[in-house]
Design a protein around this motif. Structure first.
Motif, mmCIF file in Angstrom:
data_model
loop_
_atom_site.group_PDB
_atom_site.id
_atom_site.type_symbol
_atom_site.label_atom_id
_atom_site.label_comp_id
_atom_site.label_asym_id
_atom_site.label_seq_id
_atom_site.Cartn_x
_atom_site.Cartn_y
_atom_site.Cartn_z
ATOM 1 N N THR A 38 -19.253 -18.387 -3.959
ATOM 2 C CA THR A 38 -19.139 -17.186 -3.125
ATOM 3 C C THR A 38 -18.611 -15.997 -3.917
ATOM 4 N N PRO A 86 -22.632 -14.022 -0.844
ATOM 5 C CA PRO A 86 -22.300 -14.840 0.332
ATOM 6 C C PRO A 86 -23.118 -16.127 0.343
ATOM 7 N N ARG A 87 -22.490 -17.207 0.732
ATOM 8 C CA ARG A 87 -23.135 -18.521 0.703
ATOM 9 C C ARG A 87 -22.974 -19.242 2.037
ATOM 10 N N ILE A 88 -23.936 -20.121 2.301
ATOM 11 C CA ILE A 88 -23.767 -21.092 3.374
ATOM 12 C C ILE A 88 -23.636 -22.459 2.715
ATOM 13 N N GLU A 102 -22.963 -23.743 7.637
ATOM 14 C CA GLU A 102 -21.830 -22.870 7.942
ATOM 15 C C GLU A 102 -21.569 -21.905 6.798
ATOM 16 N N ARG A 103 -21.127 -20.711 7.143
ATOM 17 C CA ARG A 103 -20.799 -19.711 6.128
ATOM 18 C C ARG A 103 -19.545 -20.147 5.370
ATOM 19 N N ASP A 105 -16.446 -19.204 3.873
ATOM 20 C CA ASP A 105 -15.565 -18.038 3.929
ATOM 21 C C ASP A 105 -14.225 -18.248 3.235
#
Length: 231
Positions: free
Chosen positions: A77, A81-83, A37-38, A40
């Motif tokens: 992050t 951007p990371r998952i 999952e991202r 956020d």
């Protein structure tokens, strides 16, 4: 400010972050991220404890690290951007502050101090995970149970930890019957009181005497890299 990472920021940097923080309350078992999952949102625990769980295809899971008020979840992050690589779940209920990853990234670009702290936190978390790998392979369930209780105790304000047998089994990578036997042995020694879903820490020094070297090693690493982590 209970979160040590935020409390260590200079006033100007803290003001940048705090203006965008939202305070939240988490119940036990709250799922924050699953693998893939991202990421956020960035979370800064005050008195809750977040577990990072590694999942297997057959549904088995084991804890690789924990995050409490010494740091934050999703700090990476700030740079890109990371998952999520693991399941992030609230193991001990409590409060936290959160900020969107995009807002946090904008702030970090303007703050060299925050950039340095994030890198140090990442090093400490990675070191914690490495120590956990060795601990899970080499040390007894009893020593690992004591280690987890002590690590948790460092991150909360009370001597009572709300934990289900299922969570404890997942954290330690053992059967529930093993958890019952180990908890019973520690209770017989007067170190804890184990009730349904609740562990009361009665003798911290006794737990420290029974845990393995990994507890001290991980704690010293955090204190070296993030000096106010456990004040």
């Amino acid at each position: 400010m209970k979160n040590r990472f935020l409390a260590s920021l200079p006033p100007d940097d803290y003001s940048l972050v705090s203006a965008n923080l939202t305070q939240v309350e988490f119940e036990k078992g709250r799922l924050l991220y699953d693998p893939g999952e991202r990421v956020d949102t960035v979370y800064f625990p005050h008195d809750c404890v977040i577990s990072l769980m590694t999942l297997m295809e057959n549904g088995a899971a084991i804890e690789s690290s924990t995050i409490g008020r010494e740091g934050g979840l999703g700090l990476g992050t700030a740079f890109t951007p990371r998952i999520s690589l693991s399941r992030a779940i609230v193991q001990v209920p409590g409060s936290a502050a959160r900020i969107s990853a995009s807002q946090f990234q904008d702030i970090v670009r303007r703050s060299p101090t925050l950039q340095t702290l994030i890198h140090k936190h990442s090093d400490a978390l990675f070191g914690h995970a490495i120590q956990s790998v060795a601990c899970n392979a080499l040390h007894s369930v009893e020593a690992r149970f004591c280690r987890w209780l002590l690590t948790c105790h460092d991150r909360i304000d009370v001597d009572t930890v709300s934990l289900t047998q299922e969570f404890l089994a997942d954290m330690l990578g053992v059967q529930r019957t093993t958890v019952t036997a180990v908890a019973g042995a520690l209770q017989a020694k007067g170190l804890i009181r184990y009730r349904r879903g609740v562990v009361d820490i009665l003798d911290r020094q006794g737990l420290e005497a029974m845990t393995c070297e990994c507890y001290g090693a991980a704690r010293r690493l955090y204190e070296k890299l993030l000096p106010i982590s456990f004040e």
